[in-house]
Write a protein that holds these residues in place. Structure first.
Motif, PDB file in Angstrom:
ATOM      1  N   UNK A   1      -3.905   0.595  17.511  1.00 17.66           N
ATOM      2  CA  UNK A   1      -4.309   1.063  16.185  1.00 17.66           C
ATOM      3  C   UNK A   1      -3.612   2.370  15.833  1.00 17.66           C
ATOM      4  N   UNK A   2      -3.519   3.260  16.791  1.00 18.17           N
ATOM      5  CA  UNK A   2      -2.833   4.538  16.556  1.00 18.17           C
ATOM      6  C   UNK A   2      -1.363   4.295  16.232  1.00 18.17           C
ATOM      7  N   UNK A   3      -0.705   3.427  16.995  1.00 17.97           N
ATOM      8  CA  UNK A   3       0.714   3.116  16.731  1.00 17.97           C
ATOM      9  C   UNK A   3       0.899   2.466  15.370  1.00 17.97           C
ATOM     10  N   UNK A   4      -0.009   1.565  14.996  1.00 16.54           N
ATOM     11  CA  UNK A   4       0.082   0.908  13.692  1.00 16.54           C
ATOM     12  C   UNK A   4      -0.047   1.936  12.566  1.00 16.54           C
ATOM     13  N   UNK A   5      -0.952   2.895  12.710  1.00 11.00           N
ATOM     14  CA  UNK A   5      -1.101   3.956  11.711  1.00 11.00           C
ATOM     15  C   UNK A   5       0.158   4.808  11.614  1.00 11.00           C
ATOM     16  N   UNK A   6       0.743   5.137  12.754  1.00 13.10           N
ATOM     17  CA  UNK A   6       1.976   5.933  12.761  1.00 13.10           C
ATOM     18  C   UNK A   6       3.119   5.170  12.096  1.00 13.10           C
ATOM     19  N   UNK A   7       3.218   3.873  12.369  1.00 10.02           N
ATOM     20  CA  UNK A   7       4.259   3.048  11.744  1.00 10.02           C
ATOM     21  C   UNK A   7       4.062   2.974  10.232  1.00 10.02           C
ATOM     22  N   UNK A   8       2.809   2.850   9.799  1.00  9.63           N
ATOM     23  CA  UNK A   8       2.512   2.792   8.366  1.00  9.63           C
ATOM     24  C   UNK A   8       2.928   4.092   7.689  1.00  9.63           C
ATOM     25  N   UNK A   9       2.615   5.215   8.286  1.00  6.11           N
ATOM     26  CA  UNK A   9       2.988   6.517   7.718  1.00  6.11           C
ATOM     27  C   UNK A   9       4.507   6.644   7.656  1.00  6.11           C
ATOM     28  N   UNK A  10       5.195   6.218   8.710  1.00  5.91           N
ATOM     29  CA  UNK A  10       6.663   6.297   8.737  1.00  5.91           C
ATOM     30  C   UNK A  10       7.265   5.452   7.614  1.00  5.91           C
TER      31      UNK A  10
END
Length: 102
Positions: free
Chosen positions: A77-86
């Motif tokens: 979930x944390x990685x998915x959020x970071x990818x979305x922000x990027x």
């Protein structure tokens, strides 16, 4: 939670103060200590961000929020959020190149 991450967590509570000093978060490590706080508990339910209980003490403009996390966010979930922000930043930079300088 990943066993290595679980074991690396410090054995103490965390206190975070927002700028201006009117909101203080206290993340409680031990459920039994959280339960000793004589305030009503609010169960925020479970979602992608995890599952948290909180107790809030308000005194005028000062708010102290005690939290106990029953279930924390997953690494996925944390990685998915970071990818979305990027991706959002890349779109903004493609529309307005000066945005990438911020």
């Amino acid at each position: 939670m990943n066993k290595r991450l679980q074991e690396s967590k410090p054995d103490f509570d965390f206190v975070g103060v927002y700028p201006g000093g009117t909101l203080i978060y206290v993340l409680m490590r031990k459920r039994d200590e959280f339960d000793l706080i004589a305030l009503p508990v609010k169960d925020h339910g479970e979602n992608d961000n995890g599952h948290v209980l909180s107790k809030t003490l308000c005194d005028g403009s000062m708010h102290i929020v005690f939290q106990f996390w029953l279930k924390e966010r997953t690494i996925e979930t944390i990685r998915a959020d970071q990818d979305k922000i990027r991706r959002e930043r890349e779109v903004l930079a493609s529309v307005d190149p000066s945005w990438g300088d911020r």
